[in-house]
Design a protein around this motif. Sequence first.
Motif, short mmCIF file in Angstrom:
data_model
loop_
_atom_site.label_atom_id
_atom_site.label_comp_id
_atom_site.label_asym_id
_atom_site.label_seq_id
_atom_site.Cartn_x
_atom_site.Cartn_y
_atom_site.Cartn_z
N VAL A 153 0.88 -0.62 -0.24
CA VAL A 153 -0.38 0.61 -0.20
C VAL A 153 0.63 1.22 -0.05
O VAL A 153 1.95 1.46 -0.24
CB VAL A 153 -1.22 -0.06 0.96
N GLU A 154 0.34 2.19 -0.48
CA GLU A 154 1.19 3.26 -0.02
C GLU A 154 1.31 3.60 0.78
O GLU A 154 0.09 3.98 1.48
CB GLU A 154 0.24 4.60 -1.13
N LEU A 155 2.45 5.39 1.69
CA LEU A 155 2.07 4.97 2.46
C LEU A 155 2.90 6.48 2.79
O LEU A 155 3.43 7.09 2.38
CB LEU A 155 3.56 4.34 3.54
N LYS A 156 1.02 7.16 3.27
CA LYS A 156 1.06 8.07 3.31
C LYS A 156 0.91 8.85 4.07
O LYS A 156 0.42 8.01 5.73
CB LYS A 156 0.36 8.55 2.65
N SER A 157 0.59 10.20 4.70
CA SER A 157 0.57 10.80 5.90
C SER A 157 -0.55 10.90 6.37
O SER A 157 -1.53 11.02 5.23
CB SER A 157 0.94 12.09 5.68
N PRO A 158 -1.52 10.56 7.14
CA PRO A 158 -0.67 10.55 8.33
C PRO A 158 0.17 9.30 8.67
O PRO A 158 -1.05 8.32 8.91
CB PRO A 158 -1.08 11.23 9.61
N LEU A 159 0.82 8.88 9.06
CA LEU A 159 1.67 7.60 9.37
C LEU A 159 2.04 7.63 11.00
O LEU A 159 3.59 8.54 11.10
CB LEU A 159 2.95 7.58 8.62
#
Length: 198
Positions: free
Chosen positions: A78-84
């Motif tokens: 999966v795309e890792l995007k804010s917020p992480l």
Amino acid sequence: MDKVLFLALTLSLLAVLTQVNCSSSKLKRVRRAQVLGFDWKNCGKPDDPAVLKTLNLSPDPISIPGDLIASASGSTAVELKSPLSLDVTLEKEVVGIWVKIPCVDELGSCHYRDICDILNQLIPPGQDCPEPLHTYGLPCRCPFKAGSYSLPKSDFYLPNMDLPYWLTNGNYRVQGVLSSQGKELSCVKVALSLNSDN
């Protein structure tokens, strides 16, 4: 450590931390330190989408200041995007018992609401990623696109650093759990020993 973006995040943070110097009166300058017995493993669920497949560091022991050779690979579904968010649990062995170190001045067993914000502060948007990430086209800030990432054997220089007085000698265990909107994405455990001269 079978969870990935931790590959990209770990490598990004490793590259950045070699260039960042904290300045707090609660920290002390370490002239020399050695990291011994570095080991890692995955602690996530089988369906976690981010997987760190390999992470190799040498030499053993790792000297600070000194040269470090690192290689790593991983992937994220999966795309890792804010917020992480990142939950870190740091433990130190004290007379044979593992003691959880509380979060003090953003160090220790801390909850970080958004790693993406931290990466943006360390490497402002528009600025090139530090080497060797830039050379290999590896990202150093969010979003981290779905896919595979690989860092071939690369040289890093670890400079002198300032450490809190309680983090200078001993055996440590660190667990990091990366999440987004309450869903675990990755979990990694690291163990190491730190010996330092003041």
